[in-house]
Structure formats: C-alpha cells, structure tokens
Design an enzyme around this catalytic site. Structure first.
Site, short mmCIF file in Angstrom:
data_model
loop_
_atom_site.label_atom_id
_atom_site.label_comp_id
_atom_site.label_asym_id
_atom_site.label_seq_id
_atom_site.Cartn_x
_atom_site.Cartn_y
_atom_site.Cartn_z
N ASP A 3 -7.90 8.26 0.04
CA ASP A 3 -8.60 7.19 0.78
C ASP A 3 -8.54 7.44 2.29
O ASP A 3 -9.19 6.74 3.07
CB ASP A 3 -8.01 5.81 0.47
CG ASP A 3 -8.67 5.16 -0.74
OD1 ASP A 3 -9.61 5.75 -1.30
OD2 ASP A 3 -8.24 4.05 -1.14
N THR A 57 -4.07 -0.96 -7.57
CA THR A 57 -4.83 0.28 -7.78
C THR A 57 -3.95 1.50 -7.92
O THR A 57 -2.81 1.51 -7.41
CB THR A 57 -5.80 0.50 -6.59
OG1 THR A 57 -6.65 1.61 -6.86
CG2 THR A 57 -5.06 0.75 -5.28
N THR A 77 -9.45 0.70 -9.74
CA THR A 77 -8.72 -0.51 -9.35
C THR A 77 -8.84 -1.69 -10.34
O THR A 77 -9.58 -1.63 -11.31
CB THR A 77 -9.13 -0.89 -7.92
OG1 THR A 77 -9.10 0.29 -7.09
CG2 THR A 77 -8.31 -1.95 -7.31
N SER A 119 -8.01 0.96 3.00
CA SER A 119 -8.44 0.46 1.70
C SER A 119 -9.69 -0.38 1.86
O SER A 119 -10.02 -0.84 2.97
CB SER A 119 -7.33 -0.40 1.11
OG SER A 119 -7.74 -1.00 -0.10
N SER A 120 -10.38 -0.60 0.74
CA SER A 120 -11.48 -1.56 0.70
C SER A 120 -11.10 -2.79 -0.10
O SER A 120 -11.93 -3.69 -0.30
CB SER A 120 -12.71 -0.94 0.04
OG SER A 120 -13.07 0.23 0.70
N GLU A 149 -3.89 7.87 -3.93
CA GLU A 149 -4.34 6.99 -2.83
C GLU A 149 -4.58 7.74 -1.53
O GLU A 149 -5.37 7.30 -0.69
CB GLU A 149 -3.31 5.88 -2.61
CG GLU A 149 -3.92 4.55 -2.24
CD GLU A 149 -4.70 3.95 -3.40
OE1 GLU A 149 -5.88 3.66 -3.21
OE2 GLU A 149 -4.12 3.77 -4.47
N ARG A 205 0.83 -1.20 0.00
CA ARG A 205 0.00 0.00 0.00
C ARG A 205 0.87 1.26 0.00
O ARG A 205 1.95 1.27 0.61
CB ARG A 205 -0.86 -0.02 1.26
CG ARG A 205 -1.90 1.09 1.41
CD ARG A 205 -3.02 0.92 0.45
NE ARG A 205 -4.20 1.72 0.83
CZ ARG A 205 -5.22 1.93 -0.01
NH1 ARG A 205 -5.22 1.43 -1.23
NH2 ARG A 205 -6.25 2.64 0.38
N1 GLY Z 1 -8.39 2.94 -3.59
C1 GLY Z 1 -9.19 1.81 -3.55
C2 GLY Z 1 -9.05 1.08 -2.27
O1 GLY Z 1 -7.94 0.93 -1.81
O2 GLY Z 1 -10.01 0.65 -1.71
#
Ligand code: GLY
Length: 592
Positions: A454, A432, A414, A478-479, A451, A126
């Site tokens: 988020d 992503t 993503t 993140s999701s 990012e 990430r």
């Molecule tokens: N940016 C999409 C996620 O990490 O959920």
C-alpha cells in the site's frame, strides 16, 4: 430510524424498484447452504438480506462478512458483552472462515463511540514497515518499480501485524468478558472444522498458482494439489494452537512470544522473495489512539479514521464537495453521478498528493476538510460536463507542501464489521491483510499481510519525495474508512466496506444513500456502484449502473463496466437498530 425517508421511487429513479435493485447486484452465494447449521435467527437474517429487507433489533446488533463470525459476536452480545468483546470474537472467527480478507497476520482500524462519555475515538492497528526497510523496497536495481505481484507474493511485502495488538487493546479498554472465552469459539471451530464457503472456494481456485508458492499455504488451501471445494470440512489445528497461545499469553504471544517467532521465520524464510521483518519490529509495535477525523454533512458529523488512512479525509471531502448540490434525483441520474464522480476525482487528486502516515509526513487534514477550501473546489463542479483536468488543490497548512503525486497500486481486499452493543457503544472496524490471501505466506495457521504494497513503489518524482513512500517504521497509507455518523452528538449510523481504494466511493455512496436518498440500510448497500477515483468511471457490471454508461460518456467520462465487490455492513441507530449486509458477499446482520 432517525433519517427521513424521501420515497423509494425518487431515490432509485423511475427505472428501479427495490427488488429489481437487489436482483441487479446479483447476491453472491450467501444463502444458508453451507451455513445451514446456524441458529434460526441467523437464517432469518440471510433470508431478509436475500429479500432486500433490513434486519431490525431493539438491543444490540452485529453485521459482518461471514455468518460464523456474526454468530460469535452475537453470542457475546447476548450474554452482556460489549461491542469490544464482540469485536474480538468476530475477528478471531473471521481469521478462520474468511482467511483471505483479514486476520491475526494483518492490521485494522477501529472507530469507537463510547456511550458513557459520548466521545468518538479511533485506534490505529495498522501494520508498520520493518526498521530495515528502505524507500527502494519495491524497486529493482535500476530504481524501476517492481510488478505488483512480484512485490506482493513472499515475505517482502509483510508489515508488522497490528490486529492482535488491536484486539487486546480494545478488550483492555472496553471489554467486560473473560479474554480467553472470546477466542474459544474460533479455537473450537478450527479444531472441529468448518464447511468451506462458496466465496472462499471460488477465490482459492482463482488464486491457486500464487497459493502454491508457499508450502504451508499450499498444504492448507490446496491439499493434495487441488483447491479446497465448497462444503469441504476444513480444519486448522495450527490456528487453534495460535488462539490457545493468544488466550493464554495475550498479545505477548505475538510481540515477543512463540507466535511472533513463527511469523518472523516465515517472512525471512519465504522462498524467492524473503522479507526483512524482525523480532525487533514486533517488540516495538504499538496501537495508536488518534483523534477521530469528523466532517460535516447535511446536519450530520461523519467521523472516521485519519492518517495513515486516507478514508475519513477522502469521504469527508467527497461529501463536503457535494454539500451544495441537490442529489435527490438518485443514483441512476446521470447529473447526480457526474457530481459524485468528479467529487471523487478531486478528492483522489488531493489524496494522491497529501495523504500518508502523519507521524512521518505532515498531512494537512484540517486544510483538506476546511469548508471554505471545499466550497472553492466545489465551484469546479459547476459545469455540465466531466472535468477535463483534475489536479490537487492547495489546502491551508503551516508546512511547505512540496510533494510529488503518489504511485500506489491498490486492489480490492479486506472486511468490515459494524457492532452496536446493549450499552449503546458503537464499533466500526475495517480489517485487512491487504490483497486477497495477503502475501500468500502463512504462519501459525493464518495468512500474513502484504500491507507494505500500500506504499508507493516509487519514492520520488523528479527529485520531489512522494508522501506515501516506504520508510522504516512507517504505516502505509490506507483507504479503509470505518465510519460512525452522528447527529446532535448521537450515533445514527455505523458503516464501512472492503474494496481497496474503492472503499472510499462505496462508503460515501452508502452515506448518501441513507441521508440524501432516504434509503434504509439494506437498500443503501444494494444500490449499484459507480465509482470514480482517477478519471475512469467504473460502473458495476450486470446492474442498472450500466444504464449510466452512455450519458456519462456523452459528458466526457471514460466508462468501464466491471465487478465492484463491496462488502458494506451498515447499522442504523434510532428508535431501534436496523442492519444491512452487502449482497455481493456472504455476510449478514443480526441482532436481538
Ligand atoms: N489494504 C487496504 C487498505 O488499507 O486500504
């Protein structure tokens, strides 16, 4: 396949036959047109997808969002490479042919099943917030949150890319092919050019004004001021050069080398909205190995990515909340959708309160997935109507949990890759650059992520800190929910999807599709979506999900018909391998 099929009529409800479901999700221009020069096997995969059939294979399989990327992975796997080798080749190619979704300027999470040890592990690639970032990064001088796209476009939203480090890490751990050979196909195609796909052309046209804000980005996607069109040959010599440096120097090209300098220059030099990312942020970046977060569901173990992703916890909570309910009436049954919708709302309430980067903020992962906690929360689903109030629960934890609810904005984006190699290793990676086209800033022929948006734009509410606020070096929540499902310790399903915070609903539904509704993997990705995160029930427009509108409204839900563009890529692992690719995007599954 290992899963018991319970009958298609049952799982689709009386109103839907498989082909009707396939038609109802309106496959995006994913046929062979601009991919016509691909080998016959891949064309057969596209045909299977169009007909709503899974693709079968005996030895290995790859499912990803673009046929060029699938071909790159397939060539590696056919030559005896591992799933890790194939991931590198697939990601390098996705960054070229699907640049709006993922790439070297972004971040990724990998869930890995190791055939030798039987262990499931996760790697966190990430992005991180710059050391110079503050909790006020996305606030104006009065402390009010910025408008979403004012925050996104430019250098401010760019976090330290993690994808190049992740690619190098997986190769070092589990690869057996020569590193440079894995990047070579994408390097060659970047030089030769590729035909612009319908999806890329459509998205460029729809985002032209934002893409025009950055000179390099405009020159690439809007040559001579006009959006690239379907079938145009697009060459990317800058990307070829970046891959040459990556092949030669490995990740050092980014984290201390010339490509890294290009990234920093682009971020700090972004007109109007520069960022604070520095060479120091690149120099200290690390991929983190984290324990997989696994949750039980109907005799399976559903394993995925823990914090900083909310994916595995939220998917695990939804499934745990539904464990005691009978979902066999299928996806078009209003009562099944009531249960799934309110389970989603309960999971999202906990997510908004508790989920963030656990290196910065203690996260009660075990408490949130504890069967007793979920069983008690599930009693809330016992009525016949939509919950009138949904609040976070109080999971067991050994820390104080005084947190305010999150205020993040999360839009679809993503890409997801599922791979099984001939050695039995399984890779499930979601990757992503966040928003479509990320920050709109390019460096070295690839787009840089946004990012950092988020994170919650608000840092506090009434003096109480928000877990997912911006902090230096922290990873935004993140999701993404790359998942491997196991039964009796053996992998039976690799699954994941793009789609912003709807990823959680898409992945949970796909798992329910296979386990509860007995669908094959292609049918499971074709089920019309109905996703409930925060109360409004999103029903996939133009599909049979819209028939749920009246009964769900009668139960008290607010419903909303809209496009729900998942990008699910599933591989079921049993006596053979079966792959499914989402008809809403251009991907395919292919194996031998
Ligand atoms: N940016 C999409 C996620 O990490 O959920």
């Amino acid at each position: 396949m290992r899963f018991a099929l319970v009958g298609l009529a049952l799982c689709l409800g009386s109103a839907a036959a498989p082909q009707q479901v396939a038609d109802s999700v309106a496959p995006e221009a994913s046929g062979t047109g601009v991919f016509a020069d691909l080998p016959a096997g891949l064309a057969a995969s596209a045909e299977a997808k169009a007909q709503g059939r899974p693709v079968a294979a005996d030895n290995w399989m790859v499912a990803a969002a673009n046929p060029h990327a699938v071909q790159a992975g397939a060539d590696v796997l056919a030559a005896g490479g591992t799933a890790a080798d194939a991931l590198v080749a697939v990601q390098a190619m996705l960054g070229l042919v699907e640049p709006q979704s993922s790439g070297l300027g972004g971040g990724a999470f990998l869930v890995w099943y190791d055939a030798d040890t039987g262990a499931v592990t996760t790697l966190d690639g990430r992005e991180t917030a710059p050391l110079a970032a503050t909790p006020q990064l996305f606030q104006d001088e009065t402390g009010a949150p910025l408008k979403f796209f004012d925050a996104v476009v430019g250098g401010r939203s760019v976090g330290t890319p993690g994808t190049p480090a992740l690619m190098a890490d997986v190769h070092a751990r589990w690869g057996n092919r020569d590193w440079a050979s894995l990047l070579a196909p994408a390097q060659q195609l970047a030089q030769d050019g590729f035909a612009v796909s319908p999806r890329l052309a459509k998205l460029v046209a729809g985002d032209a004004a934002r893409l025009a804000t950055s000179p390099d980005t405009a020159a690439y996607f809007l040559p001579e001021g006009a959006p690239i069109t379907v079938g145009t040959t697009l060459r990317n010599p800058a990307y070829a050069q970046t891959l040459a440096a990556f092949a030669d120097q490995g990740a050092a090209a980014f984290y201390g080398g010339a490509v890294g300098k290009q990234i920093i220059a682009a971020v700090q030099g972004a007109t109007g909205n520069p960022g604070v990312l520095s060479e120091m942020d690149l120099a200290i970046y690390q991929v983190k190995e984290r324990a997989a977060v696994c949750a039980p569901y109907r005799g399976h173990e559903v394993c995925g990515m823990g914090p900083p992703s909310s994916g595995a916890v939220a998917v695990g909570q939804i499934l745990g909340l539904l464990e005691g309910s009978d979902l066999s009436a299928g996806p078009l049954d209003p009562e099944v959708r009531r249960l799934m919708g309110d389970a989603g709302r309960l999971a999202f309430a906990d997510r908004g309160r508790y989920l963030a980067d656990s290196d910065y903020m203690p996260v009660p992962v075990q408490g949130l997935l504890e069967p007793g906690y979920l069983a008690e929360r599930a009693t809330l689903l016992g009525g016949a109507a939509a919950l009138t109030e949904v609040a976070p629960g109080n999971p067991a934890f050994d820390h104080a949990l005084n947190r305010a609810d999150d205020a993040s904005i999360e839009l679809p984006s993503t890409s997801h890759v599922s791979i099984v190699d001939s050695y039995g290793n399984v890779a499930s990676m979601t990757t992503t650059i966040e928003n479509g086209f990320g920050s709109r800033v390019m460096a070295g022929g690839f787009l840089l992520n946004n990012e950092l948006t988020d994170f919650s734009f608000r840092s506090h509410r009434d003096g109480v800190p928000i877990a997912n606020r911006v902090e230096p070096g922290k990873r935004p929540r993140s999701s993404m929910a790359p998942t491997i499902v196991l039964k009796d310790g053996k992998p039976v399903l690799a699954v994941g999807s793009p789609g912003g915070s709807r990823i959680i609903g898409y992945v949970a539904q796909a798992i329910i599709g296979v386990i509860d509704w007995g669908l094959d993997v292609q049918q499971a990705v074709m089920v019309p979506h109905a996703v409930n995160r925060f109360g409004t029930y999103d029903l996939e427009a133009g599909t049979q999900a819209e028939t749920l509108a009246a009964p769900l409204e009668a139960m008290g839900f607010e419903v909303n018909a809209r496009g729900l563009t998942s990008g699910l890529h599933l591989i079921a692992i049993g006596d053979d391998l079966q792959g499914g690719a989402d008809p809403r995007r251009e991907g395919i599954a292919y194996g031998e």
